[in-house]
Design a protein around this motif. Structure first.
Motif, PDB file in Angstrom:
ATOM      1  N   PRO A   1      45.334  38.456  47.530  1.00 60.53           N
ATOM      2  CA  PRO A   1      44.513  39.498  46.049  1.00 60.53           C
ATOM      3  C   PRO A   1      44.505  38.542  44.586  1.00 60.53           C
ATOM      4  CG  PRO A   1      45.828  40.506  47.435  1.00 60.53           C
ATOM      5  CD  PRO A   1      46.184  39.802  47.872  1.00 60.53           C
ATOM      6  N   TRP A   2      45.939  38.512  44.111  1.00 60.58           N
ATOM      7  CA  TRP A   2      45.481  37.318  43.149  1.00 60.58           C
ATOM      8  C   TRP A   2      44.490  36.153  42.262  1.00 60.58           C
ATOM      9  CZ3 TRP A   2      51.612  35.771  43.700  1.00 60.58           C
ATOM     10  CH2 TRP A   2      52.819  37.097  42.726  1.00 60.58           C
TER      11      TRP A   2
ATOM     12  N   LYS B   1      45.103  54.619  34.935  1.00 55.22           N
ATOM     13  CA  LYS B   1      46.060  53.631  33.953  1.00 55.22           C
ATOM     14  C   LYS B   1      47.129  52.317  35.300  1.00 55.22           C
ATOM     15  CE  LYS B   1      50.366  55.798  33.140  1.00 55.22           C
ATOM     16  NZ  LYS B   1      51.703  56.644  32.165  1.00 55.22           N
ATOM     17  N   ARG B   2      47.248  52.372  36.412  1.00 53.56           N
ATOM     18  CA  ARG B   2      47.528  51.277  37.007  1.00 53.56           C
ATOM     19  C   ARG B   2      46.695  50.583  37.599  1.00 53.56           C
ATOM     20  NH1 ARG B   2      52.021  52.062  39.430  1.00 53.56           N
ATOM     21  NH2 ARG B   2      52.175  53.806  39.971  1.00 53.56           N
ATOM     22  N   TYR B   3      46.505  48.976  36.745  1.00 64.39           N
ATOM     23  CA  TYR B   3      45.998  47.865  36.669  1.00 64.39           C
ATOM     24  C   TYR B   3      44.840  47.809  37.278  1.00 64.39           C
ATOM     25  CZ  TYR B   3      47.672  43.068  36.819  1.00 64.39           C
ATOM     26  OH  TYR B   3      48.040  42.045  36.506  1.00 64.39           O
ATOM     27  N   TRP B   4      44.402  47.627  38.351  1.00 63.48           N
ATOM     28  CA  TRP B   4      42.678  47.464  38.508  1.00 63.48           C
ATOM     29  C   TRP B   4      42.269  48.316  39.745  1.00 63.48           C
ATOM     30  CZ3 TRP B   4      39.728  44.044  36.838  1.00 63.48           C
ATOM     31  CH2 TRP B   4      40.361  43.262  36.466  1.00 63.48           C
TER      32      TRP B   4
ATOM     33  N   SER C   1      33.662  40.053  44.414  1.00 64.55           N
ATOM     34  CA  SER C   1      33.263  39.590  42.877  1.00 64.55           C
ATOM     35  C   SER C   1      33.968  37.726  42.698  1.00 64.55           C
ATOM     36  CB  SER C   1      34.661  40.301  41.919  1.00 64.55           C
ATOM     37  OG  SER C   1      34.878  39.806  40.812  1.00 64.55           O
ATOM     38  N   LEU C   2      34.479  37.398  43.360  1.00 61.65           N
ATOM     39  CA  LEU C   2      34.680  36.140  43.119  1.00 61.65           C
ATOM     40  C   LEU C   2      33.206  35.329  43.647  1.00 61.65           C
ATOM     41  CD1 LEU C   2      37.569  34.137  44.160  1.00 61.65           C
ATOM     42  CD2 LEU C   2      35.658  32.717  44.774  1.00 61.65           C
ATOM     43  N   ILE C   3      32.855  36.326  45.101  1.00 62.34           N
ATOM     44  CA  ILE C   3      31.191  34.837  44.981  1.00 62.34           C
ATOM     45  C   ILE C   3      30.900  35.360  44.780  1.00 62.34           C
ATOM     46  CG2 ILE C   3      30.205  35.828  47.026  1.00 62.34           C
ATOM     47  CD1 ILE C   3      32.129  36.401  48.918  1.00 62.34           C
TER      48      ILE C   3
ATOM     49  N   MET D   1      41.729  40.775  40.594  1.00 62.26           N
ATOM     50  CA  MET D   1      41.892  42.372  40.372  1.00 62.26           C
ATOM     51  C   MET D   1      43.149  42.937  41.935  1.00 62.26           C
ATOM     52  SD  MET D   1      38.284  42.928  41.018  1.00 62.26           S
ATOM     53  CE  MET D   1      36.310  42.367  39.011  1.00 62.26           C
ATOM     54  N   ASP D   2      44.320  42.336  41.423  1.00 60.25           N
ATOM     55  CA  ASP D   2      45.853  42.486  41.657  1.00 60.25           C
ATOM     56  C   ASP D   2      45.403  43.397  43.112  1.00 60.25           C
ATOM     57  OD1 ASP D   2      45.672  40.355  40.062  1.00 60.25           O
ATOM     58  OD2 ASP D   2      47.762  41.035  39.787  1.00 60.25           O
ATOM     59  N   ASN D   3      45.990  44.723  42.447  1.00 62.99           N
ATOM     60  CA  ASN D   3      45.557  45.634  43.439  1.00 62.99           C
ATOM     61  C   ASN D   3      44.650  46.313  42.976  1.00 62.99           C
ATOM     62  OD1 ASN D   3      45.534  47.091  40.464  1.00 62.99           O
ATOM     63  ND2 ASN D   3      47.613  48.403  40.356  1.00 62.99           N
TER      64      ASN D   3
END
Ligand code: DGY
Length: 427
Positions: free
Chosen positions: A157-158, A354-357, A233-235, A162-164
């Motif tokens: 995921p890292w 508000k929790r990260y991704w 997203s990465l693609i 967009m980790d979580n």
């Protein structure tokens, strides 16, 4: 921004550790891959072109022989981050992590080259750095899409940055927890309700150990990694970057003869572009009106509406009709979370503002979405995204990310990429 707050340029200077910029002091005390690229745009906009290129050069110091540019380059020592170099166990100098991150670097370099005023500097730096970045993209296609599906995959995921994200909930459930004790540092530095849970960290760290145990062997990891995801997203970011690399070589604006020296590589990159353009159509959801990531091990689409699934606009791989659907979706998305674009759609049952991704908005993603909208002729949506992003900074200053419902600043403060986006895009 707040009266007592640092200016955007001061944030970059505060985080400058000598040719590389940490995302923020304490929480992220090294150089991160996509942060470095976005931050270079900030240095450019602040009028320091030489410093912008230096950021790129220092990131490439971490490049592996196989072409991979790692997601973290551990230039110095720091006690405030976990997992540090000793956990990754990579033999490289400088020390690095063993995974990559969305390669927005190539698209940034095109902007540095085209917008730089010092032509001699731009030409010299482009010529010095471009071959490394071409090798980087070739690595993605070779090691991460060995079956030529047109959809490179990621192993952590890292790696998505967009980790979580709820996208990874399913695939991460197939990863065992690490069976060793460890101490997280992030939750001592920022509010734990704005960070991933222990459940996720146990699996993040399992994967780090798994890479090391398998000696980072490309074939073994492709076959055996318990987490293998086609990240839309990465693609998308990789695809646009590849297009930009090819354009830089072919325009040959600098008269550097880059086409001649990289002919074979360019041919291969063009083949990859064509494959991806075809391959991503398998990731479109007509039901949800956006693209999706896919769990390549379980062979299922990950049915979550997230900003990742809109990034094909940035890549230019969506059809006109698909773009229209996504444009409509974005407007409704911003109505429900005005300090957007919320990383997870606000109507999702997994939305946490508000929790990260899982719901906050992130300005570098907004920038890419706005570029995509503009290029598809959706200026209204692009303006709305820009205004929502400006509102975040006005409400809270240069935070890592923002509560998409209230505009409250979350995560690290005095954050480089947010300052850079203000300098380069929002000002
Ligand atoms: C972190 O540690 O939170 C980063 O996202 C990993 O790169």
């Amino acid at each position: 921004a707040k009266l007592d707050a640092l200016s955007a340029h001061d944030v970059l200077k505060l985080n400058d550790l000598g040719g590389y910029t940490v995302p923020t002091r304490g929480l992220y005390p090294f150089q991160w891959n996509w942060d470095a690229a976005i931050t270079a745009l900030g240095w450019l906009a602040a009028g320091d072109e030489a410093r912008a290129w230096r950021e790129v050069e220092r990131l490439l110091e971490g490049q592996w022989d196989n072409g991979m540019v790692p997601h973290i380059v551990f230039h110095g020592d720091a006690e405030t981050y976990f997992p540090g170099p000793e956990v990754w166990g990579v033999k490289h100098s400088p020390s690095t992590s063993a995974i990559s991150q969305p390669p927005v670097l190539a698209s940034v370099m095109k902007l540095l080259f085209e917008e730089g005023r010092d032509r001699r500097l731009a030409e010299e730096k482009l010529a010095a750095t471009l071959p490394g970045v071409i090798r980087y993209h070739l690595w993605f296609y070779r090691d991460r899409d060995p079956e030529h599906t047109g959809r490179v995959c990621s192993y952590h995921p890292w790696e998505s940055g967009m980790d979580n994200s709820p996208q990874w909930d399913g695939p991460l459930a197939g990863v065992p927890p690490v069976d060793a004790e460890y101490v997280r540092r992030d939750t001592g530095l920022v509010d734990p309700s704005e960070r991933p849970h222990k459940y996720e960290y146990d699996r993040y760290i399992y994967l780090v150990k798994f890479f090391q145990q398998n000696e980072h062997d490309a074939e073994v990891l492709y076959r055996d990694c318990p987490y293998r995801v086609e990240d839309i997203s990465l693609i998308s970011i990789l695809h646009r970057g590849t297009r930009d690399l090819i354009a830089l070589c072919e325009e040959d604006a600098a008269g550097l003869g880059l086409v001649n020296t990289n002919g074979e590589a360019l041919f291969s990159l063009k083949q990859s572009l064509a494959r991806t353009e075809e391959g991503v159509q398998a990731l479109w959801s007509d039901e949800l009106g956006c693209f999706l990531s896919r769990d390549a091990r379980a062979n299922v689409l990950l049915e979550h509406v997230t900003t990742a699934g809109i990034l094909p606009l940035f890549a230019g791989v969506a059809s006109g009709a698909q773009a229209q659907r996504m444009g409509g979706l974005l407007e409704e998305w911003l109505e429900q979370a005005p300090f957007g674009v919320a990383s997870t759609h606000p109507a999702s049952t997994r939305f946490e503002p508000k929790r990260y991704w899982r719901g906050p908005s992130w300005l570098h993603i907004n920038w890419m979405l706005a570029i995509g909208c503009e290029e598809y002729g959706m200026s209204r949506e692009a303006d709305q995204i820009k205004q929502a992003s400006q509102k975040c900074i006005e409400a809270a200053g240069y935070y890592e990310y923002f509560n998409s419902v209230t505009g409250e600043g979350c995560g690290g403060r005095d954050f480089s990429w947010t300052a850079a986006m203000d300098l380069y895009w929002l000002n």
